[in-house]
Design a protein around this motif. Structure first.
Motif, PDB file in Angstrom:
ATOM      1  N   PHE A  86     -38.374  55.785 -19.422  1.00 41.20           N
ATOM      2  CA  PHE A  86     -39.291  55.209 -18.432  1.00 41.20           C
ATOM      3  C   PHE A  86     -38.608  54.086 -17.656  1.00 41.20           C
ATOM      4  O   PHE A  86     -38.693  54.015 -16.421  1.00 41.20           O
ATOM      5  CB  PHE A  86     -40.545  54.670 -19.120  1.00 41.20           C
ATOM      6  CG  PHE A  86     -41.470  53.941 -18.188  1.00 41.20           C
ATOM      7  CD1 PHE A  86     -42.375  54.640 -17.404  1.00 41.20           C
ATOM      8  CD2 PHE A  86     -41.415  52.557 -18.066  1.00 41.20           C
ATOM      9  CE1 PHE A  86     -43.217  53.976 -16.518  1.00 41.20           C
ATOM     10  CE2 PHE A  86     -42.249  51.886 -17.191  1.00 41.20           C
ATOM     11  CZ  PHE A  86     -43.154  52.596 -16.408  1.00 41.20           C
ATOM     12  N   ILE A  87     -37.898  53.211 -18.373  1.00 42.15           N
ATOM     13  CA  ILE A  87     -37.228  52.079 -17.724  1.00 42.15           C
ATOM     14  C   ILE A  87     -36.134  52.581 -16.781  1.00 42.15           C
ATOM     15  O   ILE A  87     -36.002  52.100 -15.652  1.00 42.15           O
ATOM     16  CB  ILE A  87     -36.647  51.129 -18.783  1.00 42.15           C
ATOM     17  CG1 ILE A  87     -37.787  50.463 -19.570  1.00 42.15           C
ATOM     18  CG2 ILE A  87     -35.757  50.071 -18.138  1.00 42.15           C
ATOM     19  CD1 ILE A  87     -37.323  49.661 -20.770  1.00 42.15           C
ATOM     20  N   ILE A  88     -35.351  53.555 -17.229  1.00 42.48           N
ATOM     21  CA  ILE A  88     -34.259  54.076 -16.406  1.00 42.48           C
ATOM     22  C   ILE A  88     -34.797  54.785 -15.167  1.00 42.48           C
ATOM     23  O   ILE A  88     -34.242  54.645 -14.071  1.00 42.48           O
ATOM     24  CB  ILE A  88     -33.379  55.029 -17.240  1.00 42.48           C
ATOM     25  CG1 ILE A  88     -32.554  54.213 -18.253  1.00 42.48           C
ATOM     26  CG2 ILE A  88     -32.452  55.848 -16.343  1.00 42.48           C
ATOM     27  CD1 ILE A  88     -31.874  55.045 -19.311  1.00 42.48           C
ATOM     28  N   GLU A  89     -35.876  55.539 -15.332  1.00 40.84           N
ATOM     29  CA  GLU A  89     -36.448  56.228 -14.173  1.00 40.84           C
ATOM     30  C   GLU A  89     -37.020  55.236 -13.167  1.00 40.84           C
ATOM     31  O   GLU A  89     -37.039  55.494 -11.966  1.00 40.84           O
ATOM     32  CB  GLU A  89     -37.514  57.214 -14.639  1.00 40.84           C
ATOM     33  CG  GLU A  89     -36.902  58.436 -15.333  1.00 40.84           C
ATOM     34  CD  GLU A  89     -37.938  59.305 -16.019  1.00 40.84           C
ATOM     35  OE1 GLU A  89     -39.116  58.888 -16.078  1.00 40.84           O
ATOM     36  OE2 GLU A  89     -37.577  60.396 -16.503  1.00 40.84           O
ATOM     37  N   ALA A  90     -37.467  54.087 -13.673  1.00 42.98           N
ATOM     38  CA  ALA A  90     -37.972  53.046 -12.770  1.00 42.98           C
ATOM     39  C   ALA A  90     -36.845  52.225 -12.168  1.00 42.98           C
ATOM     40  O   ALA A  90     -36.936  51.752 -11.030  1.00 42.98           O
ATOM     41  CB  ALA A  90     -38.943  52.124 -13.528  1.00 42.98           C
ATOM     42  N   ASN A  91     -35.762  52.075 -12.931  1.00 48.56           N
ATOM     43  CA  ASN A  91     -34.622  51.263 -12.484  1.00 48.56           C
ATOM     44  C   ASN A  91     -33.353  51.883 -13.057  1.00 48.56           C
ATOM     45  O   ASN A  91     -32.900  51.514 -14.143  1.00 48.56           O
ATOM     46  CB  ASN A  91     -34.780  49.819 -12.950  1.00 48.56           C
ATOM     47  CG  ASN A  91     -33.597  48.946 -12.594  1.00 48.56           C
ATOM     48  OD1 ASN A  91     -32.740  49.335 -11.797  1.00 48.56           O
ATOM     49  ND2 ASN A  91     -33.511  47.764 -13.190  1.00 48.56           N
ATOM     50  N   SER A  92     -32.767  52.813 -12.308  1.00 47.53           N
ATOM     51  CA  SER A  92     -31.617  53.562 -12.830  1.00 47.53           C
ATOM     52  C   SER A  92     -30.355  52.721 -12.956  1.00 47.53           C
ATOM     53  O   SER A  92     -29.339  53.196 -13.472  1.00 47.53           O
ATOM     54  CB  SER A  92     -31.335  54.771 -11.936  1.00 47.53           C
ATOM     55  OG  SER A  92     -31.001  54.361 -10.617  1.00 47.53           O
TER      56      SER A  92
END
Length: 243
Positions: free
Chosen positions: A58-64
Protein backbone atom coordinates in the motif's frame (compact mmCIF):
# COMPACT_ATOMS: atom_id res chain seq x y z
CA UNK A 1 -2.98 -4.79 -2.57
CA UNK A 2 -5.50 -4.26 0.24
CA UNK A 3 -4.70 -2.44 3.44
CA UNK A 4 -7.06 -2.14 6.38
CA UNK A 5 -6.19 -0.52 9.70
CA UNK A 6 -8.61 -2.94 11.36
CA UNK A 7 -6.10 -5.75 10.74
CA UNK A 8 -3.64 -3.95 12.99
CA UNK A 9 -5.65 -3.47 16.19
CA UNK A 10 -2.95 -5.20 18.21
CA UNK A 11 -0.28 -2.68 17.16
CA UNK A 12 0.20 0.75 18.70
CA UNK A 13 0.76 3.26 15.86
CA UNK A 14 3.80 5.53 15.99
CA UNK A 15 2.84 8.98 14.68
CA UNK A 16 5.26 11.11 12.70
CA UNK A 17 7.12 13.55 14.95
CA UNK A 18 6.89 16.96 13.31
CA UNK A 19 7.77 18.83 16.49
CA UNK A 20 5.56 20.98 18.70
CA UNK A 21 4.80 23.66 16.12
CA UNK A 22 5.62 22.35 12.64
CA UNK A 23 6.27 25.15 10.17
CA UNK A 24 4.89 23.43 7.08
CA UNK A 25 3.34 20.03 7.85
CA UNK A 26 2.56 17.87 4.83
CA UNK A 27 -1.13 17.18 4.33
CA UNK A 28 -0.97 13.41 3.86
CA UNK A 29 -4.11 11.50 3.00
CA UNK A 30 -5.63 9.98 6.14
CA UNK A 31 -5.19 6.38 5.00
CA UNK A 32 -1.56 6.99 4.10
CA UNK A 33 -0.94 8.59 7.51
CA UNK A 34 -2.44 5.54 9.22
CA UNK A 35 -0.31 3.22 7.13
CA UNK A 36 2.89 5.11 7.89
CA UNK A 37 2.11 5.24 11.61
CA UNK A 38 1.79 1.46 11.57
CA UNK A 39 4.91 1.08 9.43
CA UNK A 40 6.97 2.97 12.02
CA UNK A 41 5.70 0.54 14.64
CA UNK A 42 6.69 -2.38 12.40
CA UNK A 43 10.19 -0.97 12.00
CA UNK A 44 10.50 -0.85 15.78
CA UNK A 45 9.13 -4.35 16.36
CA UNK A 46 10.81 -6.03 13.40
CA UNK A 47 7.66 -7.89 12.41
CA UNK A 48 7.85 -9.93 9.20
CA UNK A 49 4.43 -11.20 8.14
CA UNK A 50 1.87 -11.39 5.35
CA UNK A 51 0.18 -8.27 6.66
CA UNK A 52 3.51 -6.44 6.49
CA UNK A 53 3.64 -7.30 2.78
CA UNK A 54 0.16 -5.82 2.38
CA UNK A 55 1.17 -2.73 4.33
CA UNK A 56 4.35 -2.12 2.34
CA UNK A 57 2.48 -2.74 -0.91
CA UNK A 58 0.00 0.00 0.00
CA UNK A 59 2.78 2.43 0.94
CA UNK A 60 4.79 1.69 -2.22
CA UNK A 61 1.75 2.06 -4.47
CA UNK A 62 1.07 5.42 -2.83
CA UNK A 63 4.72 6.48 -2.91
CA UNK A 64 6.91 4.33 -5.15
CA UNK A 65 10.03 6.25 -4.08
CA UNK A 66 9.76 5.10 -0.46
CA UNK A 67 13.14 3.41 -0.18
CA UNK A 68 12.59 2.09 3.37
CA UNK A 69 9.31 0.43 2.41
CA UNK A 70 11.02 -1.31 -0.53
CA UNK A 71 13.93 -2.46 1.66
CA UNK A 72 11.70 -3.74 4.44
CA UNK A 73 9.50 -5.52 1.94
CA UNK A 74 12.55 -7.30 0.54
CA UNK A 75 13.63 -8.33 4.05
CA UNK A 76 10.11 -9.63 4.72
CA UNK A 77 9.94 -11.58 1.45
CA UNK A 78 13.24 -13.25 2.29
CA UNK A 79 12.20 -14.00 5.87
CA UNK A 80 8.90 -15.56 4.82
CA UNK A 81 10.19 -17.30 1.71
CA UNK A 82 7.40 -15.64 -0.28
CA UNK A 83 6.95 -16.63 -3.94
CA UNK A 84 9.40 -14.56 -5.98
CA UNK A 85 7.16 -14.73 -9.05
CA UNK A 86 4.54 -12.79 -7.11
CA UNK A 87 7.11 -10.12 -6.37
CA UNK A 88 8.03 -9.76 -10.03
CA UNK A 89 4.36 -9.24 -10.85
CA UNK A 90 4.08 -6.67 -8.08
CA UNK A 91 7.09 -4.75 -9.38
CA UNK A 92 5.68 -4.80 -12.91
CA UNK A 93 2.42 -3.26 -11.68
CA UNK A 94 4.32 -0.46 -9.96
CA UNK A 95 6.77 -0.04 -12.85
CA UNK A 96 4.11 0.63 -15.46
CA UNK A 97 2.63 3.30 -13.18
CA UNK A 98 5.90 4.96 -12.16
CA UNK A 99 8.67 3.59 -14.43
CA UNK A 100 11.17 6.27 -13.40
CA UNK A 101 11.02 5.47 -9.71
CA UNK A 102 14.65 4.71 -8.88
CA UNK A 103 13.88 2.43 -5.94
CA UNK A 104 11.92 -0.22 -7.83
CA UNK A 105 14.84 -1.19 -10.08
CA UNK A 106 17.29 -2.41 -7.38
CA UNK A 107 14.38 -4.32 -5.85
CA UNK A 108 13.61 -5.95 -9.20
CA UNK A 109 17.26 -6.91 -9.56
CA UNK A 110 17.42 -8.43 -6.08
CA UNK A 111 14.43 -10.65 -6.91
CA UNK A 112 15.25 -11.51 -10.53
CA UNK A 113 18.86 -12.44 -9.77
CA UNK A 114 17.50 -15.37 -7.75
CA UNK A 115 15.29 -16.66 -10.56
CA UNK A 116 17.68 -16.62 -13.53
CA UNK A 117 15.10 -15.77 -16.18
CA UNK A 118 17.05 -13.44 -18.49
CA UNK A 119 14.55 -13.45 -21.35
CA UNK A 120 11.75 -12.46 -19.04
CA UNK A 121 13.79 -9.54 -17.73
CA UNK A 122 14.85 -8.42 -21.21
CA UNK A 123 11.22 -8.52 -22.36
CA UNK A 124 10.11 -6.59 -19.27
CA UNK A 125 12.67 -3.82 -19.80
CA UNK A 126 11.81 -3.74 -23.48
CA UNK A 127 8.17 -3.00 -22.65
CA UNK A 128 9.23 -0.20 -20.31
CA UNK A 129 11.55 1.31 -22.92
CA UNK A 130 8.79 1.10 -25.51
CA UNK A 131 6.93 3.61 -23.34
CA UNK A 132 9.97 5.86 -22.90
CA UNK A 133 13.19 5.04 -24.73
CA UNK A 134 15.13 7.53 -22.57
CA UNK A 135 14.42 5.91 -19.18
CA UNK A 136 17.98 5.67 -17.87
CA UNK A 137 16.92 3.56 -14.86
CA UNK A 138 15.62 0.92 -17.26
CA UNK A 139 18.75 1.15 -19.39
CA UNK A 140 20.99 0.66 -16.35
CA UNK A 141 19.00 -2.41 -15.37
CA UNK A 142 19.18 -3.73 -18.91
CA UNK A 143 22.98 -3.36 -18.84
CA UNK A 144 23.03 -5.50 -15.71
CA UNK A 145 20.99 -8.24 -17.39
CA UNK A 146 23.06 -8.14 -20.59
CA UNK A 147 26.30 -8.39 -18.61
CA UNK A 148 25.12 -11.05 -16.16
CA UNK A 149 23.72 -13.40 -18.81
CA UNK A 150 26.17 -12.67 -21.66
CA UNK A 151 23.54 -11.32 -24.05
CA UNK A 152 25.91 -9.10 -26.01
CA UNK A 153 25.11 -10.25 -29.55
CA UNK A 154 21.33 -10.19 -29.21
CA UNK A 155 21.59 -6.75 -27.62
CA UNK A 156 23.30 -5.35 -30.71
CA UNK A 157 20.36 -6.61 -32.79
CA UNK A 158 17.92 -4.90 -30.41
CA UNK A 159 19.85 -1.62 -30.56
CA UNK A 160 19.99 -1.75 -34.34
CA UNK A 161 16.21 -2.00 -34.43
CA UNK A 162 15.86 1.02 -32.15
CA UNK A 163 18.17 3.11 -34.33
CA UNK A 164 16.28 2.12 -37.46
CA UNK A 165 13.17 3.53 -35.80
CA UNK A 166 14.89 6.64 -34.45
CA UNK A 167 18.44 7.46 -35.51
CA UNK A 168 18.51 10.22 -32.86
CA UNK A 169 17.92 7.84 -29.95
CA UNK A 170 20.95 8.85 -27.90
CA UNK A 171 20.19 6.19 -25.27
CA UNK A 172 20.43 3.48 -27.91
CA UNK A 173 23.75 4.90 -29.09
CA UNK A 174 25.00 4.88 -25.52
CA UNK A 175 23.88 1.27 -25.11
CA UNK A 176 25.71 0.28 -28.31
CA UNK A 177 28.91 1.82 -26.98
CA UNK A 178 28.40 -0.03 -23.70
CA UNK A 179 28.01 -3.35 -25.51
CA UNK A 180 30.88 -2.87 -27.95
CA UNK A 181 33.31 -1.65 -25.29
CA UNK A 182 32.36 -4.06 -22.49
CA UNK A 183 31.70 -7.41 -24.14
CA UNK A 184 34.39 -10.02 -23.39
CA UNK A 185 35.36 -10.58 -27.04
CA UNK A 186 38.56 -8.82 -28.12
CA UNK A 187 37.92 -5.61 -30.02
CA UNK A 188 39.85 -5.94 -33.30
CA UNK A 189 40.79 -3.58 -36.10
CA UNK A 190 38.00 -5.16 -38.16
CA UNK A 191 35.55 -4.38 -35.35
CA UNK A 192 36.69 -0.76 -35.37
CA UNK A 193 36.22 -0.52 -39.14
CA UNK A 194 32.73 -1.99 -38.78
CA UNK A 195 31.72 0.44 -36.03
CA UNK A 196 33.08 3.45 -37.93
CA UNK A 197 31.15 2.36 -41.03
CA UNK A 198 28.05 1.83 -38.91
CA UNK A 199 28.27 5.31 -37.40
CA UNK A 200 28.96 6.97 -40.76
CA UNK A 201 25.99 5.24 -42.37
CA UNK A 202 23.73 6.71 -39.69
CA UNK A 203 25.40 10.11 -39.91
CA UNK A 204 24.44 10.18 -43.58
CA UNK A 205 20.80 9.81 -42.55
CA UNK A 206 20.99 12.70 -40.08
CA UNK A 207 24.22 14.71 -40.47
CA UNK A 208 23.38 17.08 -37.62
CA UNK A 209 22.61 14.34 -35.12
CA UNK A 210 25.09 14.66 -32.25
CA UNK A 211 24.57 11.11 -31.00
CA UNK A 212 26.18 9.36 -33.96
CA UNK A 213 29.09 11.82 -33.99
CA UNK A 214 29.64 11.33 -30.25
CA UNK A 215 29.58 7.57 -30.78
CA UNK A 216 32.24 7.91 -33.46
CA UNK A 217 34.35 10.10 -31.18
CA UNK A 218 33.89 7.58 -28.36
CA UNK A 219 35.13 4.73 -30.51
CA UNK A 220 38.22 6.73 -31.43
CA UNK A 221 38.98 7.39 -27.75
CA UNK A 222 38.23 3.80 -26.80
CA UNK A 223 40.60 2.46 -29.44
CA UNK A 224 43.32 4.92 -28.45
CA UNK A 225 43.22 3.52 -24.93
CA UNK A 226 43.30 -0.06 -26.21
CA UNK A 227 46.21 0.67 -28.54
CA UNK A 228 48.15 2.38 -25.76
CA UNK A 229 47.57 -0.58 -23.45
CA UNK A 230 48.65 -3.02 -26.15
CA UNK A 231 51.81 -0.99 -26.83
CA UNK A 232 52.60 -1.03 -23.12
CA UNK A 233 52.21 -4.82 -22.97
CA UNK A 234 54.46 -5.27 -25.99
CA UNK A 235 57.10 -3.04 -24.39
CA UNK A 236 56.99 -5.04 -21.16
CA UNK A 237 57.21 -8.30 -23.10
CA UNK A 238 60.19 -7.04 -25.12
CA UNK A 239 62.01 -5.87 -22.00
CA UNK A 240 61.35 -9.22 -20.37
CA UNK A 241 62.81 -11.09 -23.35
CA UNK A 242 65.92 -8.92 -23.39
CA UNK A 243 66.60 -9.14 -19.67
Amino acid sequence: MPFSASDWKDVVPVPQDDGVQPLAPIAYAQEYTEAMDLFRAVLLSGEKSARVLELTAFIIEANSSHYTAWKYRLDTVRALGSPLEDELKFVEEVAFETPKSYQLWPYRQAISDQLNQPQREIDFVGRILALDSKNYHAWAYRQHIVSKYDLWDSELEYIDGLLRDDVRNNSAWNQRFFVVSRRPAEFTAADLDAEVAYALSHIQKAPHNESAWNYLRGQASHCAVLLAARAHLLTVAAESCLS
